[in-house]
Design a protein around this motif. Structure first.
Motif, PDB file in Angstrom:
ATOM      1  N   LYS A  47       0.858  -1.186   0.000  1.00  0.00           N
ATOM      2  CA  LYS A  47       0.000   0.000   0.000  1.00  0.00           C
ATOM      3  C   LYS A  47       0.892   1.233   0.000  1.00  0.00           C
ATOM      4  O   LYS A  47       1.761   1.359   0.862  1.00  0.00           O
ATOM      5  N   ASP A  48       0.701   2.113  -0.984  1.00  0.00           N
ATOM      6  CA  ASP A  48       1.526   3.324  -1.113  1.00  0.00           C
ATOM      7  C   ASP A  48       3.016   3.013  -1.036  1.00  0.00           C
ATOM      8  O   ASP A  48       3.775   3.663  -0.298  1.00  0.00           O
ATOM      9  N   ASN A  49       3.437   2.027  -1.790  1.00  0.00           N
ATOM     10  CA  ASN A  49       4.843   1.634  -1.837  1.00  0.00           C
ATOM     11  C   ASN A  49       5.415   1.110  -0.515  1.00  0.00           C
ATOM     12  O   ASN A  49       6.625   1.057  -0.343  1.00  0.00           O
ATOM     13  N   VAL A  50       4.525   0.749   0.410  1.00  0.00           N
ATOM     14  CA  VAL A  50       4.991   0.184   1.682  1.00  0.00           C
ATOM     15  C   VAL A  50       4.493  -1.271   1.786  1.00  0.00           C
ATOM     16  O   VAL A  50       3.345  -1.563   1.417  1.00  0.00           O
ATOM     17  N   ILE A  51       5.373  -2.145   2.270  1.00  0.00           N
ATOM     18  CA  ILE A  51       4.985  -3.557   2.462  1.00  0.00           C
ATOM     19  C   ILE A  51       4.161  -3.631   3.744  1.00  0.00           C
ATOM     20  O   ILE A  51       4.713  -3.561   4.844  1.00  0.00           O
ATOM     21  N   VAL A  52       2.842  -3.716   3.588  1.00  0.00           N
ATOM     22  CA  VAL A  52       1.977  -3.724   4.777  1.00  0.00           C
ATOM     23  C   VAL A  52       1.775  -5.139   5.313  1.00  0.00           C
ATOM     24  O   VAL A  52       1.494  -5.332   6.487  1.00  0.00           O
ATOM     25  N   ASP A  53       1.919  -6.131   4.451  1.00  0.00           N
ATOM     26  CA  ASP A  53       1.862  -7.518   4.933  1.00  0.00           C
ATOM     27  C   ASP A  53       2.751  -8.379   4.050  1.00  0.00           C
ATOM     28  O   ASP A  53       2.924  -8.102   2.864  1.00  0.00           O
ATOM     29  N   ILE A  54       3.326  -9.387   4.657  1.00  0.00           N
ATOM     30  CA  ILE A  54       4.226 -10.286   3.922  1.00  0.00           C
ATOM     31  C   ILE A  54       4.092 -11.682   4.503  1.00  0.00           C
ATOM     32  O   ILE A  54       3.979 -11.854   5.720  1.00  0.00           O
ATOM     33  N   ARG A  55       4.040 -12.671   3.623  1.00  0.00           N
ATOM     34  CA  ARG A  55       3.972 -14.059   4.090  1.00  0.00           C
ATOM     35  C   ARG A  55       4.887 -14.905   3.211  1.00  0.00           C
ATOM     36  O   ARG A  55       5.275 -14.492   2.121  1.00  0.00           O
ATOM     37  N   PHE A  56       5.233 -16.097   3.718  1.00  0.00           N
ATOM     38  CA  PHE A  56       6.100 -16.960   2.913  1.00  0.00           C
ATOM     39  C   PHE A  56       5.650 -18.413   2.976  1.00  0.00           C
ATOM     40  O   PHE A  56       4.950 -18.825   3.908  1.00  0.00           O
ATOM     41  N   GLN A  57       6.066 -19.166   1.942  1.00  0.00           N
ATOM     42  CA  GLN A  57       5.973 -20.634   1.972  1.00  0.00           C
ATOM     43  C   GLN A  57       7.318 -21.161   1.488  1.00  0.00           C
ATOM     44  O   GLN A  57       7.843 -20.690   0.475  1.00  0.00           O
ATOM     45  N   THR A  58       7.897 -22.099   2.199  1.00  0.00           N
ATOM     46  CA  THR A  58       9.212 -22.601   1.832  1.00  0.00           C
ATOM     47  C   THR A  58       9.282 -24.112   1.972  1.00  0.00           C
ATOM     48  O   THR A  58       8.823 -24.672   2.970  1.00  0.00           O
ATOM     49  N   MET A  59       9.851 -24.738   0.953  1.00  0.00           N
ATOM     50  CA  MET A  59      10.274 -26.120   1.100  1.00  0.00           C
ATOM     51  C   MET A  59      11.777 -26.083   1.231  1.00  0.00           C
ATOM     52  O   MET A  59      12.442 -25.497   0.382  1.00  0.00           O
ATOM     53  N   GLY A  60      12.331 -26.681   2.271  1.00  0.00           N
ATOM     54  CA  GLY A  60      13.775 -26.685   2.389  1.00  0.00           C
ATOM     55  C   GLY A  60      14.227 -27.043   3.782  1.00  0.00           C
ATOM     56  O   GLY A  60      13.419 -27.415   4.636  1.00  0.00           O
ATOM     57  N   CYS A  61      15.531 -26.919   3.976  1.00  0.00           N
ATOM     58  CA  CYS A  61      16.144 -27.284   5.246  1.00  0.00           C
ATOM     59  C   CYS A  61      15.876 -26.198   6.285  1.00  0.00           C
ATOM     60  O   CYS A  61      15.223 -25.191   6.001  1.00  0.00           O
ATOM     61  N   ALA A  62      16.418 -26.393   7.483  1.00  0.00           N
ATOM     62  CA  ALA A  62      16.209 -25.441   8.572  1.00  0.00           C
ATOM     63  C   ALA A  62      16.683 -24.046   8.179  1.00  0.00           C
ATOM     64  O   ALA A  62      16.027 -23.050   8.493  1.00  0.00           O
ATOM     65  N   ALA A  63      17.807 -23.964   7.474  1.00  0.00           N
ATOM     66  CA  ALA A  63      18.350 -22.653   7.080  1.00  0.00           C
ATOM     67  C   ALA A  63      17.397 -21.956   6.118  1.00  0.00           C
ATOM     68  O   ALA A  63      17.164 -20.745   6.223  1.00  0.00           O
ATOM     69  N   ALA A  64      16.827 -22.702   5.186  1.00  0.00           N
ATOM     70  CA  ALA A  64      15.914 -22.111   4.205  1.00  0.00           C
ATOM     71  C   ALA A  64      14.672 -21.566   4.895  1.00  0.00           C
ATOM     72  O   ALA A  64      14.194 -20.469   4.579  1.00  0.00           O
ATOM     73  N   ILE A  65      14.148 -22.309   5.845  1.00  0.00           N
ATOM     74  CA  ILE A  65      12.932 -21.891   6.544  1.00  0.00           C
ATOM     75  C   ILE A  65      13.225 -20.706   7.465  1.00  0.00           C
ATOM     76  O   ILE A  65      12.466 -19.730   7.497  1.00  0.00           O
ATOM     77  N   ALA A  66      14.350 -20.747   8.171  1.00  0.00           N
ATOM     78  CA  ALA A  66      14.688 -19.659   9.099  1.00  0.00           C
ATOM     79  C   ALA A  66      14.961 -18.349   8.343  1.00  0.00           C
ATOM     80  O   ALA A  66      14.527 -17.276   8.772  1.00  0.00           O
ATOM     81  N   THR A  67      15.660 -18.423   7.215  1.00  0.00           N
ATOM     82  CA  THR A  67      15.937 -17.190   6.462  1.00  0.00           C
ATOM     83  C   THR A  67      14.638 -16.610   5.898  1.00  0.00           C
ATOM     84  O   THR A  67      14.465 -15.398   5.844  1.00  0.00           O
ATOM     85  N   SER A  68      13.711 -17.485   5.502  1.00  0.00           N
ATOM     86  CA  SER A  68      12.418 -17.028   4.997  1.00  0.00           C
ATOM     87  C   SER A  68      11.656 -16.291   6.079  1.00  0.00           C
ATOM     88  O   SER A  68      11.107 -15.200   5.860  1.00  0.00           O
ATOM     89  N   SER A  69      11.619 -16.889   7.258  1.00  0.00           N
ATOM     90  CA  SER A  69      10.908 -16.288   8.387  1.00  0.00           C
ATOM     91  C   SER A  69      11.537 -14.940   8.733  1.00  0.00           C
ATOM     92  O   SER A  69      10.839 -13.945   8.958  1.00  0.00           O
ATOM     93  N   MET A  70      12.876 -14.910   8.754  1.00  0.00           N
ATOM     94  CA  MET A  70      13.590 -13.674   9.128  1.00  0.00           C
ATOM     95  C   MET A  70      13.309 -12.542   8.146  1.00  0.00           C
ATOM     96  O   MET A  70      13.101 -11.400   8.549  1.00  0.00           O
TER      97      MET A  70
END
Lengths: 129, 395
Positions: A47-70
């Motif tokens: 909204k107005d060039n601002v990320i008002v919400d963000i979500r993720f889906q990841t298949m991968g190892c612990a590092a892939a999931i943690a970096t996605s969450s971060m």
């Protein structure tokens, strides 16, 4: 195995933030390849060039999931230009570091975010034309 | 929380009865079997009894067993031993061997030997006819494993041995995973050499054995004293050898029957209830302690770590948990796609595994898999995405 990852990585892996599909996303970014074992989707509500919400889906190892969450934590509330400045190293540093082997292959989140923003801007440009 | 150890293919808990024996060979009967005094000769006597124990398990003779530091050394000694004795020639092995065999063969290729790596069918079996056709007048050795360490599939050593005998080729098998769990008869199987490891059978780490049929000449790897028929110098690791022999005596037919029942309970408990997963390797001709399942749309290291949170120890063929970042060479040899190998989990039971532990594991798998799938974009992604280039060497 546990000693391989920082406490912060394990925390995000066990309890990821902003996880799940977003049905009405304004943009989607996709990175990775199932053959390599890591695939990430990032969904943005903008909204107005601002990320008002963000979500993720990841298949991968612990590092892939943690970096996605971060990255969802780091990007939420930022303008698109600010969000584009988030690097792989920022994500890894915020997680207290990643095993060297995982630094490249499982650290997809910044690329997926970039992909989502690029898709959003292209879509907007096409819409305006 | 219940602790469930289902990684017995990696290593096992030492049986307390083997530990007791080991302690007495450190504190009381600590003699060197090469010494002439009573303490030494007492050790020598026990060493020969241990040798006999291992020999009897595989229908070999006592003087056909030599003790080594484990499976890897036994495989190296067998394969390099034959190669260096012959000086040149051709070796036949399979694509699904343990790295101790595969990397020894690769090294020999650098030294000028030629090697044929036989493929396997989708169940995990080599083609006996293909093996027969691969034999030339230059072939000096066939090395085919008995039970595969990842998928538990049992190769038909009797048929391979028959061909090896007909063609007059030396036949070695890595029997590390089958020893005490799947019957081995060196006579019936016409084995020239077979490798064993103690720590897979509730004995200590750092000890193993090699069966070498009388009359088979091999070169040694190490130089020193004349121990172990002048093939493996160095003072014998008596406490470990005695623990190994004790452990080998302890497996009973009842144990094997119980493990097989629990194995099937685990496999069915998962395959019948969890969607989009399949068993890797033959259903029927597999070791009594191995279940290997691929779960689609998710990755093995994540599954492993989530099961670990439930107190359950397993392993995976995913590239993400390997140092090489490549998926399991065994699973890809079966024809699995890389993403199917990444989603594989190996459960390996022991005779200490209980029904309660198996039920706890089934329950945990049934909850962990759907949770991880909720996190994965892949089911949808498989339909709508053009993937990035695969780059396994990117690290």
């Amino acid at each position: 195995m546990m000693a391989m990852y920082s406490e912060k990585v394990m925390e995000h892996f066990k309890h990821p933030h902003n996880m799940g599909e977003m049905e009405d996303a304004d943009a989607v970014g996709k990175k990775g390849n199932p053959a390599c074992g890591d695939v990430m989707y990032v969904y943005l509500k903008i909204k107005d060039n601002v990320i008002v919400d963000i979500r993720f889906q990841t298949m991968g190892c612990a590092a892939a999931i943690a970096t996605s969450s971060m990255i969802t934590d780091l990007a939420k509330g930022k303008t698109l230009d600010e969000a584009l400045k988030i690097t792989k190293s920022d994500v890894a540093a915020e997680l207290g570091g990643l095993p060297p082997l995982k630094m490249h292959c499982s650290n997809l989140a910044a690329d997926a975010l970039l992909d989502a923003i690029k898709n959003y801007r292209e879509k907007k440009k096409a819409g305006a034309a | 929380m219940m602790e469930v150890y289902l990684d017995n293919g990696a290593t096992t808990k030492v049986d307390p009865r083997a530990v007791d024996v080991m302690i007495s060979f450190m504190l009381k009967d600590y003699g060197n079997p090469s010494s002439v005094h009573s303490l030494g000769q007492n050790a020598e006597e026990h060493l020969e009894k241990a040798r006999e124990t291992i020999a009897l398990k595989v229908n070999a003779k006592r003087d056909e067993i030599i003790f080594t530091s484990g499976g890897t050394e036994s495989d190296n000694l067998a394969i390099r031993g034959v190669a260096h004795k012959k000086g040149s020639g051709h070796i036949i092995t399979s694509k699904i061997e343990h790295p101790a065999v595969l990397n020894t063969c690769k090294r020999l290729e650098n030294e000028g030997f030629s090697v044929t790596y036989l493929g396997v069918d989708k169940e995990g079996f080599i083609d006996i006819k293909e093996l027969e056709d691969a034999i030339t007048d230059k072939t000096i050795l066939i090395s085919i494993m008995h039970v595969n360490n990842e998928i538990g599939v049992i190769q038909d050593l009797e048929s391979i041995g028959r061909i090896a005998k007909e063609k007059g080729v030396i036949f070695h098998s890595d029997t590390v995973q089958s020893f005490t769990k799947v019957p081995i008869d060196v006579e019936k199987m016409n084995l020239s050499m077979a490798s064993f490891a103690s720590h897979k059978i509730h004995g200590p780490k750092g000890v193993g054995a090699l069966y070498i049929k009388k009359g088979i000449g091999i070169d040694k790897l190490l130089y020193g004293g004349h121990q172990e028929k002048d093939l493996r110098p160095g003072t014998q690791n008596m406490p470990a050898i005695m623990g190994f022999a004790k452990a080998a005596e302890l497996m009973t037919d009842d144990d094997l029957a119980r493990m097989q029942k629990l194995r099937d309970r685990l496999a069915e408990g998962i395959l019948d209830e969890v969607k989009d997963c399949f068993l890797n390797g033959s259903k029927d001709k597999r070791s009594v302690n191995n279940v290997n399942i691929s779960f689609r749309y998710i990755e093995g290291e994540s599954i492993l770590l989530h099961l670990d949170m439930h107190g359950i120890s397993v392993s995976t063929g995913s590239a993400c948990s390997s140092q090489s970042l490549r998926p399991s060479h065994v699973l890809t040899a079966l024809g699995l796609k890389a993403e199917e190998a990444h989603g594989s989990v190996r459960f390996t039971l022991s005779r200490f595994t209980t029904e309660a532990e198996i039920d706890h594991t089934i329950e945990a798998v049934r909850s962990v898999i759907p949770d991880l799938r909720k996190m994965s974009p892949l089911k949808k992604g498989m339909e709508d995405m053009k993937w990035d280039e695969v780059d396994h060497d990117h690290a």
